[in-house]
Every structure is written in C-alpha cells, then in structure tokens.
Design a protein around this motif. Structure first.
Motif, PDB file in Angstrom:
ATOM      1  N   GLU A 182       0.822  -1.223   0.000  1.00 27.29           N
ATOM      2  CA  GLU A 182       0.000   0.000   0.000  1.00 27.29           C
ATOM      3  C   GLU A 182       0.851   1.266   0.000  1.00 27.29           C
ATOM      4  OE1 GLU A 182      -3.246   0.123  -0.584  1.00 27.29           O
ATOM      5  OE2 GLU A 182      -3.187  -2.056  -0.718  1.00 27.29           O
ATOM      6  N   ALA A 183       2.085   1.185   0.503  1.00 29.27           N
ATOM      7  CA  ALA A 183       2.969   2.351   0.581  1.00 29.27           C
ATOM      8  C   ALA A 183       3.845   2.521  -0.661  1.00 29.27           C
ATOM      9  CB  ALA A 183       3.857   2.252   1.818  1.00 29.27           C
ATOM     10  N   VAL A 184       3.733   1.608  -1.625  1.00 25.88           N
ATOM     11  CA  VAL A 184       4.593   1.653  -2.810  1.00 25.88           C
ATOM     12  C   VAL A 184       4.188   2.807  -3.716  1.00 25.88           C
ATOM     13  CG1 VAL A 184       5.272   0.436  -4.918  1.00 25.88           C
ATOM     14  CG2 VAL A 184       5.098  -0.817  -2.753  1.00 25.88           C
ATOM     15  N   ASP A 185       5.169   3.617  -4.096  1.00 31.72           N
ATOM     16  CA  ASP A 185       4.969   4.671  -5.097  1.00 31.72           C
ATOM     17  C   ASP A 185       5.400   4.068  -6.432  1.00 31.72           C
ATOM     18  OD1 ASP A 185       5.009   6.804  -6.822  1.00 31.72           O
ATOM     19  OD2 ASP A 185       6.172   8.108  -5.500  1.00 31.72           O
ATOM     20  N   PHE A 186       4.431   3.651  -7.230  1.00 36.91           N
ATOM     21  CA  PHE A 186       4.729   2.941  -8.463  1.00 36.91           C
ATOM     22  C   PHE A 186       5.406   3.815  -9.515  1.00 36.91           C
ATOM     23  CE2 PHE A 186       1.777  -0.001  -6.477  1.00 36.91           C
ATOM     24  CZ  PHE A 186       2.438  -1.206  -6.697  1.00 36.91           C
ATOM     25  N   LYS A 187       5.522   5.102  -9.274  1.00 36.11           N
ATOM     26  CA  LYS A 187       6.276   5.986 -10.172  1.00 36.11           C
ATOM     27  C   LYS A 187       7.780   5.836  -9.948  1.00 36.11           C
ATOM     28  CE  LYS A 187       2.611   9.371 -10.105  1.00 36.11           C
ATOM     29  NZ  LYS A 187       2.119  10.067  -8.931  1.00 36.11           N
ATOM     30  N   ILE A 221       9.890  -0.140 -11.193  1.00 32.23           N
ATOM     31  CA  ILE A 221       9.630  -0.610 -12.554  1.00 32.23           C
ATOM     32  C   ILE A 221       8.221  -1.190 -12.689  1.00 32.23           C
ATOM     33  CG2 ILE A 221      10.360  -2.313 -14.279  1.00 32.23           C
ATOM     34  CD1 ILE A 221      13.261  -1.745 -13.301  1.00 32.23           C
ATOM     35  N   GLU A 222       7.711  -1.837 -11.652  1.00 31.13           N
ATOM     36  CA  GLU A 222       6.348  -2.366 -11.702  1.00 31.13           C
ATOM     37  C   GLU A 222       5.376  -1.192 -11.821  1.00 31.13           C
ATOM     38  OE1 GLU A 222       9.110  -5.078 -10.152  1.00 31.13           O
ATOM     39  OE2 GLU A 222       8.588  -3.147  -9.344  1.00 31.13           O
ATOM     40  N   THR A 223       4.247  -1.445 -12.474  1.00 31.12           N
ATOM     41  CA  THR A 223       3.317  -0.344 -12.733  1.00 31.12           C
ATOM     42  C   THR A 223       2.108  -0.313 -11.807  1.00 31.12           C
ATOM     43  OG1 THR A 223       2.245  -1.698 -14.422  1.00 31.12           O
ATOM     44  CG2 THR A 223       3.985  -0.182 -15.157  1.00 31.12           C
ATOM     45  N   SER A 224       1.837  -1.439 -11.127  1.00 32.44           N
ATOM     46  CA  SER A 224       0.685  -1.489 -10.229  1.00 32.44           C
ATOM     47  C   SER A 224       0.779  -2.746  -9.364  1.00 32.44           C
ATOM     48  CB  SER A 224      -0.623  -1.527 -11.025  1.00 32.44           C
ATOM     49  OG  SER A 224      -0.743  -2.767 -11.692  1.00 32.44           O
ATOM     50  N   LYS A 225      -0.137  -2.851  -8.405  1.00 31.16           N
ATOM     51  CA  LYS A 225      -0.186  -4.042  -7.547  1.00 31.16           C
ATOM     52  C   LYS A 225      -0.355  -5.310  -8.375  1.00 31.16           C
ATOM     53  CE  LYS A 225      -3.088  -1.870  -4.402  1.00 31.16           C
ATOM     54  NZ  LYS A 225      -4.126  -1.914  -3.375  1.00 31.16           N
ATOM     55  N   SER A 226      -1.074  -5.199  -9.481  1.00 31.49           N
ATOM     56  CA  SER A 226      -1.361  -6.394 -10.286  1.00 31.49           C
ATOM     57  C   SER A 226      -0.150  -6.898 -11.075  1.00 31.49           C
ATOM     58  CB  SER A 226      -2.521  -6.123 -11.249  1.00 31.49           C
ATOM     59  OG  SER A 226      -2.154  -5.143 -12.190  1.00 31.49           O
ATOM     60  N   THR A 227       0.934  -6.121 -11.126  1.00 28.49           N
ATOM     61  CA  THR A 227       2.135  -6.566 -11.851  1.00 28.49           C
ATOM     62  C   THR A 227       3.206  -7.119 -10.918  1.00 28.49           C
ATOM     63  OG1 THR A 227       3.121  -4.345 -11.841  1.00 28.49           O
ATOM     64  CG2 THR A 227       1.741  -4.927 -13.739  1.00 28.49           C
ATOM     65  N   LEU A 228       2.896  -7.227  -9.632  1.00 28.85           N
ATOM     66  CA  LEU A 228       3.871  -7.724  -8.663  1.00 28.85           C
ATOM     67  C   LEU A 228       3.935  -9.250  -8.664  1.00 28.85           C
ATOM     68  CD1 LEU A 228       3.026  -5.419  -5.625  1.00 28.85           C
ATOM     69  CD2 LEU A 228       4.929  -5.182  -7.233  1.00 28.85           C
ATOM     70  N   THR A 247       6.706  -9.845  -1.772  1.00 29.40           N
ATOM     71  CA  THR A 247       6.778  -9.510  -3.184  1.00 29.40           C
ATOM     72  C   THR A 247       8.119  -8.856  -3.477  1.00 29.40           C
ATOM     73  OG1 THR A 247       5.618  -8.477  -5.046  1.00 29.40           O
ATOM     74  CG2 THR A 247       5.687  -7.226  -2.979  1.00 29.40           C
ATOM     75  N   ILE A 248       8.440  -8.771  -4.748  1.00 33.88           N
ATOM     76  CA  ILE A 248       9.711  -8.204  -5.185  1.00 33.88           C
ATOM     77  C   ILE A 248       9.433  -6.917  -5.950  1.00 33.88           C
ATOM     78  CG2 ILE A 248      11.738  -8.535  -6.660  1.00 33.88           C
ATOM     79  CD1 ILE A 248      11.322 -11.578  -6.212  1.00 33.88           C
ATOM     80  N   LEU A 249      10.198  -5.875  -5.633  1.00 32.06           N
ATOM     81  CA  LEU A 249      10.142  -4.627  -6.387  1.00 32.06           C
ATOM     82  C   LEU A 249      11.470  -4.418  -7.090  1.00 32.06           C
ATOM     83  CD1 LEU A 249       8.491  -2.284  -3.751  1.00 32.06           C
ATOM     84  CD2 LEU A 249       7.403  -3.275  -5.777  1.00 32.06           C
ATOM     85  N   LYS A 250      11.415  -3.854  -8.302  1.00 30.71           N
ATOM     86  CA  LYS A 250      12.618  -3.536  -9.063  1.00 30.71           C
ATOM     87  C   LYS A 250      12.693  -2.027  -9.248  1.00 30.71           C
ATOM     88  CE  LYS A 250      11.239  -6.208 -12.562  1.00 30.71           C
ATOM     89  NZ  LYS A 250      10.188  -7.090 -12.194  1.00 30.71           N
ATOM     90  N   PHE A 251      13.916  -1.507  -9.225  1.00 27.72           N
ATOM     91  CA  PHE A 251      14.119  -0.089  -9.492  1.00 27.72           C
ATOM     92  C   PHE A 251      15.498   0.117 -10.083  1.00 27.72           C
ATOM     93  CE2 PHE A 251      15.633  -0.891  -5.250  1.00 27.72           C
ATOM     94  CZ  PHE A 251      16.802  -0.147  -5.143  1.00 27.72           C
ATOM     95  N   VAL A 252      15.710   1.300 -10.647  1.00 21.53           N
ATOM     96  CA  VAL A 252      17.001   1.681 -11.218  1.00 21.53           C
ATOM     97  C   VAL A 252      17.437   2.968 -10.527  1.00 21.53           C
ATOM     98  CG1 VAL A 252      18.177   2.414 -13.332  1.00 21.53           C
ATOM     99  CG2 VAL A 252      16.451   0.620 -13.439  1.00 21.53           C
ATOM    100  N   GLY A 253      18.729   3.068 -10.234  1.00 18.82           N
ATOM    101  CA  GLY A 253      19.246   4.281  -9.591  1.00 18.82           C
ATOM    102  C   GLY A 253      19.179   4.181  -8.079  1.00 18.82           C
TER     103      GLY A 253
END
Length: 83
Positions: free
Chosen positions: A20-25, A28-35, A44-50
């Motif tokens: 619920e606290a994830v800022d999808f901006k 790399i994931e675009t929404s809860k449904s892409t996790l 769950t796993i989140l991906k990011f760059v930088g």
C-alpha cells in the motif's frame, strides 16, 4: 560495453503489508497487479534503477544475480520444493 552500474536494476523483497505504501512511479512495476508474490503470498519483489526510493529505505537491496539466488532457493518460498 558494460552497462553503467547506476543504471542496473536493483531488487528489494518486501512484505505484502508494505504494498500500500509503494509509489509505483519510483519502481519498474506499474501497479499491484504486476507484482510477483512468494508462494504463500506474504512477500513480493520490487525492481528499481538508480537510488533506492525513500519508501524502501532500510530494506535489503539485491543485485540481479543475488535476487535470482533468492528466488531459486526453494527454502525461501518462491519456488515449489516438489517441482
């Protein structure tokens, strides 16, 4: 030609309660449904760059090879031990 280290994907495993606290901006994931969730749905796993997004500050950051190791270890709950 090697990719700039700052532009490589990084990974974080979080508990589902943090979704619920994830800022999808900022990931790399675009929404809860892409996790992708663990088999029991607890993580769950989140991906990011930088730089690590502020809402993930303090979480363990994994490289690509490290996250693959985590996922492929049946004891970590991402793959079925019986397959």
């Amino acid at each position: 030609m090697s990719q700039n280290k700052d532009m490589e994907k990084k990974y974080v495993i979080i508990n589902k309660e943090m979704v619920e606290a994830v800022d999808f901006k900022q990931v790399i994931e675009t929404s809860k449904s892409t996790l992708r969730y663990s088999l029991d749905g607890s993580k769950t796993i989140l991906k990011f760059v930088g730089d690590i997004p502020p809402f993930l500050d303090g979480e363990q950051v994994y490289s690509h090879s490290e996250i693959i190791e985590q996922i492929n270890n049946p004891d970590n709950g991402w793959i079925d031990k019986n397959e």
